[in-house]
Design an enzyme around this catalytic site. Structure first.
Site, mmCIF file in Angstrom:
data_model
loop_
_atom_site.group_PDB
_atom_site.id
_atom_site.type_symbol
_atom_site.label_atom_id
_atom_site.label_comp_id
_atom_site.label_asym_id
_atom_site.label_seq_id
_atom_site.Cartn_x
_atom_site.Cartn_y
_atom_site.Cartn_z
ATOM 1 N N GLY A 1 0.796 -1.219 0.000
ATOM 2 C CA GLY A 1 0.000 0.000 0.000
ATOM 3 C C GLY A 1 0.833 1.275 0.000
ATOM 4 O O GLY A 1 0.465 2.270 -0.646
ATOM 5 N N ASN A 2 1.990 1.248 0.702
ATOM 6 C CA ASN A 2 2.796 2.469 0.823
ATOM 7 C C ASN A 2 3.447 2.892 -0.493
ATOM 8 O O ASN A 2 3.940 4.006 -0.601
ATOM 9 C CB ASN A 2 3.857 2.303 1.931
ATOM 10 C CG ASN A 2 4.927 1.282 1.563
ATOM 11 O OD1 ASN A 2 4.655 0.293 0.886
ATOM 12 N ND2 ASN A 2 6.149 1.518 2.006
ATOM 13 N N LYS B 1 2.032 -12.646 3.301
ATOM 14 C CA LYS B 1 3.312 -12.434 2.607
ATOM 15 C C LYS B 1 4.219 -13.655 2.802
ATOM 16 O O LYS B 1 4.830 -14.147 1.853
ATOM 17 C CB LYS B 1 4.025 -11.181 3.137
ATOM 18 C CG LYS B 1 3.252 -9.906 2.859
ATOM 19 C CD LYS B 1 4.026 -8.676 3.292
ATOM 20 C CE LYS B 1 3.105 -7.495 3.473
ATOM 21 N NZ LYS B 1 2.239 -7.196 2.312
ATOM 22 N N LYS C 1 -3.398 -9.656 -2.323
ATOM 23 C CA LYS C 1 -2.548 -9.292 -3.462
ATOM 24 C C LYS C 1 -1.202 -10.030 -3.469
ATOM 25 O O LYS C 1 -0.627 -10.243 -4.533
ATOM 26 C CB LYS C 1 -2.335 -7.775 -3.537
ATOM 27 C CG LYS C 1 -1.438 -7.186 -2.449
ATOM 28 C CD LYS C 1 -0.142 -6.687 -3.024
ATOM 29 C CE LYS C 1 0.849 -6.168 -2.011
ATOM 30 N NZ LYS C 1 0.750 -6.380 -0.612
ATOM 31 N N LYS D 1 -12.514 -10.184 5.288
ATOM 32 C CA LYS D 1 -11.704 -9.048 4.848
ATOM 33 C C LYS D 1 -12.521 -7.747 4.910
ATOM 34 O O LYS D 1 -13.481 -7.570 4.164
ATOM 35 C CB LYS D 1 -11.230 -9.322 3.410
ATOM 36 C CG LYS D 1 -10.533 -8.186 2.739
ATOM 37 C CD LYS D 1 -9.100 -8.069 3.172
ATOM 38 C CE LYS D 1 -8.459 -6.841 2.535
ATOM 39 N NZ LYS D 1 -7.168 -6.491 3.138
HETATM 40 P P1 ADP Z 1 1.162 -4.031 2.522
HETATM 41 O O1 ADP Z 1 0.296 -2.900 2.159
HETATM 42 O O2 ADP Z 1 2.582 -3.848 2.100
HETATM 43 O O3 ADP Z 1 0.595 -5.358 2.114
HETATM 44 P P2 ADP Z 1 0.551 -4.744 5.305
HETATM 45 O O4 ADP Z 1 0.174 -3.701 6.298
HETATM 46 O O5 ADP Z 1 -0.505 -5.662 4.812
HETATM 47 O O6 ADP Z 1 1.271 -3.981 4.126
HETATM 48 O O7 ADP Z 1 1.730 -5.634 5.917
HETATM 49 C C1 ADP Z 1 2.923 -5.046 6.407
HETATM 50 C C2 ADP Z 1 2.839 -4.877 7.918
HETATM 51 O O8 ADP Z 1 2.901 -6.143 8.563
HETATM 52 C C3 ADP Z 1 4.010 -4.139 8.562
HETATM 53 O O9 ADP Z 1 3.814 -2.752 8.503
HETATM 54 C C4 ADP Z 1 3.980 -4.674 10.000
HETATM 55 O O10 ADP Z 1 3.353 -3.736 10.852
HETATM 56 C C5 ADP Z 1 3.104 -5.906 9.939
HETATM 57 N N1 ADP Z 1 3.662 -7.128 10.556
HETATM 58 C C6 ADP Z 1 2.909 -8.039 11.204
HETATM 59 N N2 ADP Z 1 3.651 -9.053 11.648
HETATM 60 C C7 ADP Z 1 4.927 -8.796 11.255
HETATM 61 C C8 ADP Z 1 6.166 -9.491 11.407
HETATM 62 N N3 ADP Z 1 6.234 -10.678 12.002
HETATM 63 N N4 ADP Z 1 7.283 -8.945 10.878
HETATM 64 C C9 ADP Z 1 7.225 -7.758 10.238
HETATM 65 N N5 ADP Z 1 6.087 -7.053 10.065
HETATM 66 C C10 ADP Z 1 4.937 -7.556 10.557
HETATM 67 MG MG MG Z 2 -1.362 -6.200 2.916
#
Ligand code: ADP
Ligand code: MG
Length: 314
Positions: free
Chosen positions: A11-12, A277, A215, A130
């Site tokens: 998202g960023n 992820k 995604k 979701k």
């Molecule tokens: P994106 O938009 O890139 O998909 P998300 O917010 O869905 O971003 O996922 C990234 C976030 O996951 C990070 O900002 C972090 O706060 C969170 N997160 C949760 N668990 C973990 C972990 N074990 N290690 C790193 N980040 C984590």
């Molecule tokens: Mg995400």
């Protein structure tokens, strides 16, 4: 052609926390994101892109809802398609400009509005999880549940929000055309927002459904379909952590599939953010991919050369 890389942007890459989401803010973010992508292309990688669309599709849902007394509101699959279109436009624009600026010639960007097939029997359809769109009052939420049969939940004291199913991606409907475009040297943006979820009936006809595909999991399917060497997930943290956000937090650097599976089973990766992820990275390597990487946008090139981020190999 160099190593083939599929990059899943978080998202960023399109919207920063605290921004309102004006067109110029989003275009400026994409411009910055694309400068990292062009560095990869200059370094000789053969790149295809996918991206999230959460805030953008959320805004479209609000626009549709508020405009519905004047023009008909569009369902979620249409909003997904719209978001792929305008986000793809921003990437095309920024990629053309950045490649011209960097003297990269003979490469053109193209956005493919992408459908992703899901299984109508997927258990996700029985339990929507979701959250999508804006927060509403309980009264509005109850009306929507009664009138439209939608599922709404109370979200941590912030109000009521619609939840939709998040089924697993089965395959990219546009796979052949995307493969051709990549083979011909186009910089393809595809499967945005996890793709437009479609189901297929017994006669083989496709129909869109109101759901959201993760995604990163859809990006993994794209990487597989393109026989990518490397699948890179770029988010807002430099690495995957264990004991995330605790005094015992530790960034992971090089991990094997087995090590990551074990950590996942211990519950280190949160559902809805790092969980999918990690799952997508594991699937890619288990399905024959050489290497999966989870890192941040600003470490992208270092991560590709193996010197940053979490590197997942067999
Ligand atoms: P994106 O938009 O890139 O998909 P998300 O917010 O869905 O971003 O996922 C990234 C976030 O996951 C990070 O900002 C972090 O706060 C969170 N997160 C949760 N668990 C973990 C972990 N074990 N290690 C790193 N980040 C984590
Ligand atoms: Mg995400």
């Amino acid at each position: 052609m160099g190593e083939r890389v599929v990059v899943a942007l978080g998202g960023n890459a399109i919207l920063q926390p605290g921004q309102r989401g004006t067109s110029s803010e989003q275009m400026a973010n994409v411009h910055k994101t694309v400068s990292q992508i062009v560095r990869m292309i200059e370094a000789g990688y053969d790149v295809a892109l996918t991206h999230g669309n959460g805030p953008q599709v959320g805004a479209l849902l609000i626009q549709n809802e508020l405009g519905s007394s004047h023009v008909p509101a569009m369902p979620m699959d249409y909003c997904g398609a719209e978001s792929q279109g305008f986000i793809g436009y921003m990437f095309s624009q920024c990629l053309s400009n950045a490649m011209a600026e960097h003297g990269v010639s003979g490469r053109n960007p193209v956005c493919v509005v992408t459908r992703v097939e899901v299984d109508p029997e997927d258990i996700a359809f029985k339990k929507p999880t979701k959250p999508v769109g804006p927060f509403y009052t309980e009264e509005v939420a109850r009306n929507k549940m009664d009138e439209k049969g939608e599922t709404w939940i109370e979200d941590a004291g912030r109000g009521w929000r619609r939840v939709v199913p998040s089924p697993d991606p089965k395959g990219i409907v546009e796979r052949d055309v995307i493969r051709h475009l990549v083979k011909d040297g186009f910089i393809v943006v595809a499967s945005g927002g996890g793709g437009i979820p479609v189901i297929r009936d017994k006669k083989g006809n496709y129909a869109g459904v109101e759901a959201v595909i993760d995604k990163d999991l859809a990006g993994e399917k794209l990487a597989q379909e393109l026989d990518a060497d490397i699948f890179v997930i770029l988010t807002d943290v430099p690495n995957v952590a264990i004991n995330y956000n605790s005094p015992h937090q530790k960034w992971l650097e090089k991990v094997s599939v087995q090590e990551l599976e074990d950590l996942k089973a211990l519950g280190h990766f949160k559902a809805g953010s790092m969980g999918p992820k990690v799952e997508a990275a594991l699937r890619f390597v288990k399905n024959g991919g050489q290497r999966a990487i989870i890192s941040s946008l600003d470490h992208a090139l270092e991560a590709l050369s193996g010197n940053a981020g979490t590197q997942i190999t067999r």
